[in-house]
Design a protein around this motif. Structure first.
Motif, PDB file in Angstrom:
ATOM      1  N   ASP A  35      16.831  -2.969  -2.349  1.00 53.74           N
ATOM      2  CA  ASP A  35      15.400  -2.671  -2.286  1.00 53.74           C
ATOM      3  C   ASP A  35      15.161  -1.501  -1.332  1.00 53.74           C
ATOM      4  O   ASP A  35      15.511  -1.568  -0.150  1.00 53.74           O
ATOM      5  CB  ASP A  35      14.618  -3.894  -1.814  1.00 53.74           C
ATOM      6  CG  ASP A  35      14.628  -5.011  -2.847  1.00 53.74           C
ATOM      7  OD1 ASP A  35      14.203  -4.747  -3.989  1.00 53.74           O
ATOM      8  OD2 ASP A  35      15.080  -6.126  -2.525  1.00 53.74           O
ATOM      9  N   VAL A  36      14.568  -0.443  -1.856  1.00 48.53           N
ATOM     10  CA  VAL A  36      14.333   0.790  -1.105  1.00 48.53           C
ATOM     11  C   VAL A  36      12.846   1.107  -1.105  1.00 48.53           C
ATOM     12  O   VAL A  36      12.165   0.956  -2.125  1.00 48.53           O
ATOM     13  CB  VAL A  36      15.131   1.967  -1.711  1.00 48.53           C
ATOM     14  CG1 VAL A  36      14.773   3.283  -1.020  1.00 48.53           C
ATOM     15  CG2 VAL A  36      16.631   1.710  -1.607  1.00 48.53           C
ATOM     16  N   LEU A  37      12.358   1.564   0.032  1.00 46.86           N
ATOM     17  CA  LEU A  37      10.971   1.996   0.174  1.00 46.86           C
ATOM     18  C   LEU A  37      10.945   3.455   0.605  1.00 46.86           C
ATOM     19  O   LEU A  37      11.628   3.828   1.551  1.00 46.86           O
ATOM     20  CB  LEU A  37      10.250   1.139   1.220  1.00 46.86           C
ATOM     21  CG  LEU A  37       8.852   1.607   1.657  1.00 46.86           C
ATOM     22  CD1 LEU A  37       7.862   1.502   0.513  1.00 46.86           C
ATOM     23  CD2 LEU A  37       8.371   0.800   2.870  1.00 46.86           C
ATOM     24  N   GLU A  38      10.160   4.265  -0.102  1.00 45.89           N
ATOM     25  CA  GLU A  38       9.882   5.615   0.394  1.00 45.89           C
ATOM     26  C   GLU A  38       8.434   5.675   0.848  1.00 45.89           C
ATOM     27  O   GLU A  38       7.515   5.397   0.074  1.00 45.89           O
ATOM     28  CB  GLU A  38      10.128   6.707  -0.645  1.00 45.89           C
ATOM     29  CG  GLU A  38       9.919   8.076  -0.017  1.00 45.89           C
ATOM     30  CD  GLU A  38       9.962   9.248  -0.974  1.00 45.89           C
ATOM     31  OE1 GLU A  38       9.897  10.394  -0.471  1.00 45.89           O
ATOM     32  OE2 GLU A  38      10.021   9.051  -2.200  1.00 45.89           O
ATOM     33  N   ILE A  39       8.221   6.069   2.093  1.00 43.05           N
ATOM     34  CA  ILE A  39       6.883   6.219   2.660  1.00 43.05           C
ATOM     35  C   ILE A  39       6.479   7.683   2.565  1.00 43.05           C
ATOM     36  O   ILE A  39       7.154   8.561   3.086  1.00 43.05           O
ATOM     37  CB  ILE A  39       6.852   5.749   4.125  1.00 43.05           C
ATOM     38  CG1 ILE A  39       7.196   4.262   4.220  1.00 43.05           C
ATOM     39  CG2 ILE A  39       5.481   6.019   4.750  1.00 43.05           C
ATOM     40  CD1 ILE A  39       7.366   3.765   5.648  1.00 43.05           C
ATOM     41  N   GLY A  40       5.349   7.943   1.896  1.00 40.97           N
ATOM     42  CA  GLY A  40       4.888   9.314   1.707  1.00 40.97           C
ATOM     43  C   GLY A  40       5.709  10.010   0.647  1.00 40.97           C
ATOM     44  O   GLY A  40       6.389  10.991   0.913  1.00 40.97           O
ATOM     45  N   HIS A  85      -0.501   3.191  -4.326  1.00 40.25           N
ATOM     46  CA  HIS A  85      -1.405   4.030  -3.536  1.00 40.25           C
ATOM     47  C   HIS A  85      -1.882   3.270  -2.311  1.00 40.25           C
ATOM     48  O   HIS A  85      -2.181   2.084  -2.367  1.00 40.25           O
ATOM     49  CB  HIS A  85      -2.617   4.435  -4.389  1.00 40.25           C
ATOM     50  CG  HIS A  85      -3.657   5.177  -3.618  1.00 40.25           C
ATOM     51  ND1 HIS A  85      -4.814   4.582  -3.162  1.00 40.25           N
ATOM     52  CD2 HIS A  85      -3.704   6.463  -3.198  1.00 40.25           C
ATOM     53  CE1 HIS A  85      -5.544   5.477  -2.512  1.00 40.25           C
ATOM     54  NE2 HIS A  85      -4.899   6.623  -2.517  1.00 40.25           N
ATOM     55  N   GLY A  86      -1.933   3.988  -1.179  1.00 36.11           N
ATOM     56  CA  GLY A  86      -2.516   3.403   0.020  1.00 36.11           C
ATOM     57  C   GLY A  86      -1.660   3.621   1.242  1.00 36.11           C
ATOM     58  O   GLY A  86      -0.623   4.286   1.205  1.00 36.11           O
ATOM     59  N   ASP A  87      -2.114   3.069   2.351  1.00 36.55           N
ATOM     60  CA  ASP A  87      -1.370   3.106   3.593  1.00 36.55           C
ATOM     61  C   ASP A  87      -0.155   2.196   3.462  1.00 36.55           C
ATOM     62  O   ASP A  87      -0.268   1.064   2.970  1.00 36.55           O
ATOM     63  CB  ASP A  87      -2.259   2.640   4.738  1.00 36.55           C
ATOM     64  CG  ASP A  87      -1.509   2.585   6.055  1.00 36.55           C
ATOM     65  OD1 ASP A  87      -1.294   3.640   6.656  1.00 36.55           O
ATOM     66  OD2 ASP A  87      -1.135   1.459   6.466  1.00 36.55           O
ATOM     67  N   PHE A  88       0.993   2.661   3.910  1.00 44.11           N
ATOM     68  CA  PHE A  88       2.230   1.906   3.678  1.00 44.11           C
ATOM     69  C   PHE A  88       2.195   0.509   4.276  1.00 44.11           C
ATOM     70  O   PHE A  88       2.726  -0.443   3.694  1.00 44.11           O
ATOM     71  CB  PHE A  88       3.437   2.684   4.218  1.00 44.11           C
ATOM     72  CG  PHE A  88       3.588   2.676   5.717  1.00 44.11           C
ATOM     73  CD1 PHE A  88       4.360   1.713   6.355  1.00 44.11           C
ATOM     74  CD2 PHE A  88       2.947   3.627   6.506  1.00 44.11           C
ATOM     75  CE1 PHE A  88       4.494   1.702   7.734  1.00 44.11           C
ATOM     76  CE2 PHE A  88       3.070   3.621   7.878  1.00 44.11           C
ATOM     77  CZ  PHE A  88       3.846   2.643   8.503  1.00 44.11           C
ATOM     78  N   ALA A  89       1.575   0.362   5.448  1.00 41.99           N
ATOM     79  CA  ALA A  89       1.602  -0.928   6.138  1.00 41.99           C
ATOM     80  C   ALA A  89       0.901  -2.007   5.325  1.00 41.99           C
ATOM     81  O   ALA A  89       1.355  -3.160   5.288  1.00 41.99           O
ATOM     82  CB  ALA A  89       0.971  -0.798   7.513  1.00 41.99           C
ATOM     83  N   SER A  90      -0.195  -1.659   4.672  1.00 41.96           N
ATOM     84  CA  SER A  90      -0.921  -2.644   3.867  1.00 41.96           C
ATOM     85  C   SER A  90      -0.420  -2.695   2.430  1.00 41.96           C
ATOM     86  O   SER A  90      -0.421  -3.762   1.807  1.00 41.96           O
ATOM     87  CB  SER A  90      -2.428  -2.338   3.881  1.00 41.96           C
ATOM     88  OG  SER A  90      -2.676  -1.019   3.426  1.00 41.96           O
ATOM     89  N   ALA A  91       0.055  -1.560   1.910  1.00 44.95           N
ATOM     90  CA  ALA A  91       0.457  -1.495   0.507  1.00 44.95           C
ATOM     91  C   ALA A  91       1.682  -2.350   0.205  1.00 44.95           C
ATOM     92  O   ALA A  91       1.837  -2.848  -0.909  1.00 44.95           O
ATOM     93  CB  ALA A  91       0.726  -0.050   0.098  1.00 44.95           C
ATOM     94  N   VAL A  92       2.567  -2.498   1.197  1.00 43.29           N
ATOM     95  CA  VAL A  92       3.789  -3.283   0.966  1.00 43.29           C
ATOM     96  C   VAL A  92       3.895  -4.442   1.959  1.00 43.29           C
ATOM     97  O   VAL A  92       4.985  -4.951   2.214  1.00 43.29           O
ATOM     98  CB  VAL A  92       5.053  -2.397   1.037  1.00 43.29           C
ATOM     99  CG1 VAL A  92       5.044  -1.364  -0.070  1.00 43.29           C
ATOM    100  CG2 VAL A  92       5.184  -1.713   2.407  1.00 43.29           C
ATOM    101  N   ALA A  93       2.781  -4.872   2.504  1.00 41.59           N
ATOM    102  CA  ALA A  93       2.785  -5.971   3.474  1.00 41.59           C
ATOM    103  C   ALA A  93       3.441  -7.210   2.874  1.00 41.59           C
ATOM    104  O   ALA A  93       3.181  -7.571   1.729  1.00 41.59           O
ATOM    105  CB  ALA A  93       1.360  -6.285   3.900  1.00 41.59           C
TER     106      ALA A  93
END
Length: 218
Positions: A35-40, A85-93
């Motif tokens: 599982d990978v996350l790219e922020i921005g 779409h959205g701020d990373f902290a809330s978008a993938v909380a």
């Protein structure tokens, strides 16, 4: 790094900082289904690189144009990519990842906050360039599994030691794994006088130091 990416107007196109963190990403061992996350995500360049390696990738951006761009690029390459779409902290909380990769906004800019709109959202990050970097550093442990890795690229102008110290405080083992010096771009050149007045750049400086920091959540 995927070539031939499209970018809607106002979306950040891959440049030297993207290439530097892309090279760091290529050195990571990603098991199939990691599982990978790219922020921005911007054009989705780094997210698509990870998806090509078989990872399950989530990409997030505050810009709707970037979200649409990344989705288009994923569709053109027939790669599975979840773009939100959205701020990373809330978008993938509530989610946890094996790896986070990010080329966040880090350019010092007059004014105290982040721009609310426009292409500047991809690079402006407050007077010291650290508004987004600091949030990523402090929140990374809440988004990573144990043993997970954060890869972040930013300018030496922002304070490399500050980033390393903040990550250490957050319980992560961090080090600089890559450096490069690139010519100043038009944004920095347009702010030369202000940057010199703030002590962020020396007179007649022409090269910007970029660093990749790798931090592991132990």
């Amino acid at each position: 790094m995927p070539a031939g990416l499209i970018a809607l107007p106002g979306v950040y196109r891959p440049q030297g900082d993207t290439r530097l963190v892309s090279e760091a990403l290529a050195l990571e061992t990603l098991r199939p289904g990691a599982d990978v996350l790219e922020i921005g995500t911007g054009t989705g360049a780094l997210a698509l690189q990870a998806a090509r390696l078989g990872a399950r990738v989530t990409a997030v951006d505050v810009s709707w144009r970037a979200v649409v761009t990344a989705r288009l690029n994923a569709a053109r390459r027939r790669l599975p990519l979840r773009v939100v779409h959205g701020d990373f902290a809330s978008a993938v909380a509530g989610s946890r990842f094996d790896l986070i990769v990010t080329n966040p906004p880090y350019v010092p800019a007059p004014g105290g906050g982040l721009p609310a709109r426009g292409p500047e959202r991809a690079w402006d990050a407050g007077r010291n360039g650290r508004i987004v970097i600091d949030r990523i550093c402090t929140r990374a442990p809440t988004l990573l599994r144990r043993g997970g890795v954060l890869l972040v690229v930013h300018s030496g102008m922002c304070g490399v030691q500050e980033t390393l110290g903040l990550l250490a405080t957050a319980g992560m083992d961090a080090e600089v794994t890559a450096r490069a010096f690139v010519p100043w771009g038009p944004v920095l050149r347009s702010r030369r006088t202000w940057l010199e007045q703030q002590g962020l750049a020396a007179a007649a400086e022409e090269l910007e130091e970029l660093v990749v920091i790798r931090a592991q959540y132990l």
